[in-house]
Design a protein around this motif. Structure first.
Motif, short mmCIF file in Angstrom:
data_model
loop_
_atom_site.label_atom_id
_atom_site.label_comp_id
_atom_site.label_asym_id
_atom_site.label_seq_id
_atom_site.Cartn_x
_atom_site.Cartn_y
_atom_site.Cartn_z
N PRO A 87 0.78 -1.24 0.00
CA PRO A 87 0.00 0.00 0.00
C PRO A 87 0.81 1.29 0.00
N GLU A 88 2.13 1.20 0.10
CA GLU A 88 2.92 2.42 0.00
C GLU A 88 2.88 2.96 -1.43
N PRO A 89 2.92 4.26 -1.61
CA PRO A 89 2.91 4.82 -2.96
C PRO A 89 4.17 4.40 -3.73
N PRO A 90 4.05 4.17 -5.01
CA PRO A 90 5.23 3.83 -5.81
C PRO A 90 6.12 5.04 -6.02
N ALA A 91 7.35 4.79 -6.41
CA ALA A 91 8.28 5.87 -6.71
C ALA A 91 7.77 6.69 -7.90
N ASP A 92 8.06 7.98 -7.87
CA ASP A 92 7.61 8.84 -8.96
C ASP A 92 8.10 8.34 -10.31
N ALA A 93 9.31 7.80 -10.35
CA ALA A 93 9.86 7.32 -11.62
C ALA A 93 8.99 6.21 -12.21
N TYR A 94 8.46 5.34 -11.35
CA TYR A 94 7.60 4.26 -11.84
C TYR A 94 6.26 4.81 -12.30
N VAL A 95 5.68 5.72 -11.50
CA VAL A 95 4.40 6.34 -11.89
C VAL A 95 4.55 7.02 -13.25
N ASN A 96 5.64 7.75 -13.43
CA ASN A 96 5.85 8.45 -14.69
C ASN A 96 6.04 7.48 -15.86
N ALA A 97 6.71 6.35 -15.59
CA ALA A 97 6.91 5.35 -16.65
C ALA A 97 5.58 4.74 -17.07
N VAL A 98 4.71 4.45 -16.09
CA VAL A 98 3.38 3.92 -16.42
C VAL A 98 2.57 4.96 -17.19
N LYS A 99 2.63 6.19 -16.73
CA LYS A 99 1.90 7.27 -17.40
C LYS A 99 2.34 7.40 -18.85
N ARG A 100 3.64 7.33 -19.09
CA ARG A 100 4.12 7.42 -20.47
C ARG A 100 3.71 6.20 -21.28
#
Length: 301
Positions: A87-100
């Motif tokens: 349940p911890e938030p993912p790293a911004d780098a991973y969020v951005n990779a998914v978004k892209r």
């Protein structure tokens, strides 16, 4: 005869409520110089459909996104469970990779969601779940998701009254909605056959929370106490997103969803937005999602 008359009166009243809600929305649009709402439905895939392969590692989140793009969905709704470290938030780098990945596949992110329980008697635990939702509001904002799906709670512990629990849920949702407003993310309450079970109860909660940043994620498979289509029609004017499932329940009995009827209700309500579909149960989710998507497209044709 009396029973039939009562049922007919109920149906007429429910229809009038839906018409009145739509008329109010259209009237507000006209007074603002806008055209009345005309339905515009975009199809998304709720990635809980791929829960088994995502949990086991048989498919990655990226592979599921690619598959949904191949099928021609407009969007995906990736639940938070499938991000590393939940349940911890993912790293911004991973969020951005998914978004892209989503963007480059020609898709949108229609929403995301978390598991929470605002019905527990322990105030510290409720506060911890509020903090959990707030953290994922921020993830949703980074992801470009307009809504974060949340629950009321399982109401498993004995002791507190039903009214006490509803009060806790409303207070927690109000606090989460305020955080959602700060980050541009709507808190979307998913009726899930837990604490609240009927359209009346859901609409009463909506009035109690009373926030423009709190909306309804209408889960068609979790309205189980009466006629599901009557219940769906009552909630439709207030929906900000959906979960359209293959199966629903009529007075507790499971049956196949009449998707043509469900989407007729969405259109009648003038719904504009994403309609995520979801498949559950045994079988290859790739085949099940493909088949259900074809059925939904046929209903919308």
């Amino acid at each position: 005869m009396t029973q039939n008359h009562t049922r007919r009166a109920f149906l007429e009243a429910a229809a009038l409520l839906t018409v009145a809600a739509r008329a109010r929305a259209n009237g507000a649009a006209e007074s603002a110089g806008l055209a009345p709402r005309v339905a515009k439905i975009k199809l998304s895939c709720n990635l809980y459909s791929f829960n088994a392969p995502l949990r086991s590692g048989a498919m990655s989140l990226e592979q599921v996104i690619d598959f949904c793009a191949e099928l021609g969905f407009d969007a995906v709704d990736p639940t938070g469970y499938y991000f590393p470290g939940y349940p911890e938030p993912p790293a911004d780098a991973y969020v951005n990779a998914v978004k892209r990945r989503v963007f480059s596949s020609g898709l949108d992110v229609s929403g995301t969601g978390v598991r929470n329980d605002f019905t527990v008697p322990d105030g510290a635990k409720r506060a911890a779940d509020v903090a959990h939702v707030k953290r994922w509001v921020e993830v949703a904002a980074k992801l470009g998701a307009p809504v974060l799906r949340v629950f009321d709670g399982r109401a498993e512990a004995a002791g507190p009254t039903r009214e006490q629990r509803i009060g806790w849920v409303a207070d927690c949702f109000r606090e989460c909605a305020a955080h959602g407003e700060r980050h541009g993310v709507v808190i979307a309450y998913q009726n899930h056959d837990e604490l609240l079970k009927t359209a009346d109860e859901v609409l009463a909660l909506r009035e109690r929370v009373a926030s423009d940043w709190f909306g309804l994620n209408v889960d068609v498979g979790s309205l189980r106490t009466g006629d599901p289509y009557e219940e769906i029609a009552r909630l439709a004017p207030f929906a900000c997103t959906w979960q359209v499932k293959e199966r629903l329940y009529r007075r507790g009995q499971e049956e196949k969803t009449d998707v043509r009827r469900v989407f007729a209700i969405l259109r009648e309500a003038g719904y504009r937005g994403y309609a995520p579909i979801e498949t559950l149960g045994a079988g290859d989710p790739r085949e099940k999602v493909r088949r259900f998507l074809d059925e939904v497209r046929s209903a919308l044709a």
